[in-house]
Design a protein around this motif. Structure first.
Motif, PDB file in Angstrom:
ATOM      1  N   VAL A   1     -12.116  -6.243  -8.012  1.00  0.00           N
ATOM      2  CA  VAL A   1     -12.346  -7.557  -7.426  1.00  0.00           C
ATOM      3  C   VAL A   1     -12.870  -8.432  -8.552  1.00  0.00           C
ATOM      4  O   VAL A   1     -13.903  -8.123  -9.160  1.00  0.00           O
TER       5      VAL A   1
ATOM      6  N   ASP B   1       0.807  -1.228   0.000  1.00  0.00           N
ATOM      7  CA  ASP B   1       0.000   0.000   0.000  1.00  0.00           C
ATOM      8  C   ASP B   1       0.835   1.272   0.000  1.00  0.00           C
ATOM      9  O   ASP B   1       0.303   2.362  -0.155  1.00  0.00           O
TER      10      ASP B   1
ATOM     11  N   VAL C   1      -4.865  -5.126   2.824  1.00  0.00           N
ATOM     12  CA  VAL C   1      -4.484  -4.178   1.780  1.00  0.00           C
ATOM     13  C   VAL C   1      -5.674  -3.257   1.572  1.00  0.00           C
ATOM     14  O   VAL C   1      -6.793  -3.713   1.375  1.00  0.00           O
ATOM     15  N   GLN C   2      -5.442  -1.962   1.618  1.00  0.00           N
ATOM     16  CA  GLN C   2      -6.550  -1.015   1.483  1.00  0.00           C
ATOM     17  C   GLN C   2      -6.761  -0.563   0.045  1.00  0.00           C
ATOM     18  O   GLN C   2      -7.870  -0.244  -0.342  1.00  0.00           O
ATOM     19  N   ASN C   3      -5.727  -0.471  -0.745  1.00  0.00           N
ATOM     20  CA  ASN C   3      -5.848   0.100  -2.083  1.00  0.00           C
ATOM     21  C   ASN C   3      -6.202  -0.968  -3.115  1.00  0.00           C
ATOM     22  O   ASN C   3      -5.393  -1.370  -3.934  1.00  0.00           O
ATOM     23  N   VAL C   4      -7.473  -1.406  -3.067  1.00  0.00           N
ATOM     24  CA  VAL C   4      -7.997  -2.407  -3.999  1.00  0.00           C
ATOM     25  C   VAL C   4      -8.954  -1.691  -4.939  1.00  0.00           C
ATOM     26  O   VAL C   4      -9.861  -0.995  -4.499  1.00  0.00           O
ATOM     27  N   THR C   5      -8.770  -1.850  -6.243  1.00  0.00           N
ATOM     28  CA  THR C   5      -9.646  -1.177  -7.204  1.00  0.00           C
ATOM     29  C   THR C   5     -10.448  -2.146  -8.077  1.00  0.00           C
ATOM     30  O   THR C   5     -11.405  -1.741  -8.705  1.00  0.00           O
TER      31      THR C   5
ATOM     32  N   ARG D   1     -13.178  -6.549   0.805  1.00  0.00           N
ATOM     33  CA  ARG D   1     -11.790  -6.117   0.647  1.00  0.00           C
ATOM     34  C   ARG D   1     -11.716  -4.892  -0.263  1.00  0.00           C
ATOM     35  O   ARG D   1     -10.891  -4.021  -0.070  1.00  0.00           O
ATOM     36  N   GLY D   2     -12.566  -4.856  -1.264  1.00  0.00           N
ATOM     37  CA  GLY D   2     -12.544  -3.729  -2.190  1.00  0.00           C
ATOM     38  C   GLY D   2     -13.269  -2.500  -1.688  1.00  0.00           C
ATOM     39  O   GLY D   2     -13.094  -1.412  -2.210  1.00  0.00           O
TER      40      GLY D   2
ATOM     41  N   SER E   1      -4.645 -13.325  -6.431  1.00  0.00           N
ATOM     42  CA  SER E   1      -4.766 -14.241  -5.299  1.00  0.00           C
ATOM     43  C   SER E   1      -5.609 -15.438  -5.702  1.00  0.00           C
ATOM     44  O   SER E   1      -6.735 -15.282  -6.162  1.00  0.00           O
TER      45      SER E   1
ATOM     46  N   LEU F   1     -14.542   1.173  -7.436  1.00  0.00           N
ATOM     47  CA  LEU F   1     -14.300  -0.256  -7.305  1.00  0.00           C
ATOM     48  C   LEU F   1     -15.013  -0.962  -8.450  1.00  0.00           C
ATOM     49  O   LEU F   1     -16.223  -0.799  -8.629  1.00  0.00           O
TER      50      LEU F   1
END
Length: 94
Positions: free
Chosen positions: A41, A14, A35-39, A59-60, A25, A75
């Motif tokens: 899924v 991050d 992890v915070q910066n997920v854009t 998570r997203g 994954s 997202l």
């Protein structure tokens, strides 16, 4: 020594200085890795349980840090028919 380097990179993903832009994954990042910066899924598994897709989407939905000057966050959720059905059901929840 490579394992330590890889763990350090995963822990700092991050960070604005991180060179990692994409993480794929396959049943490896289910819990205990934040992890915070997920854009995006992308749900491609069978998703027989309704809990797993909710966790993946969750998570997203975390607020990202230092994303853009106007603080806009987007997202993208993409998946198979079962995953998309669960997403639509979640949208209907209040």
């Amino acid at each position: 020594s490579d394992l330590k380097i890889l763990r350090d990179e995963a822990r700092d993903v991050d960070s604005p200085k991180s060179k990692i832009k994409v993480i794929v994954s396959v049943l490896m990042l289910r819990e205990g890795w934040d992890v915070q910066n997920v854009t995006i899924v992308l749900g491609l598994r069978a998703f027989d349980s309704p809990i797993l897709p909710e966790q993946a989407i969750g998570r997203g939905l975390r607020l990202m840090r230092d994303v853009s000057p106007d603080r806009t966050q987007t997202l993208e959720i993409i998946g198979n028919e079962r995953f998309e059905k669960i997403v639509k059901e979640l949208k209907g929840e209040k």
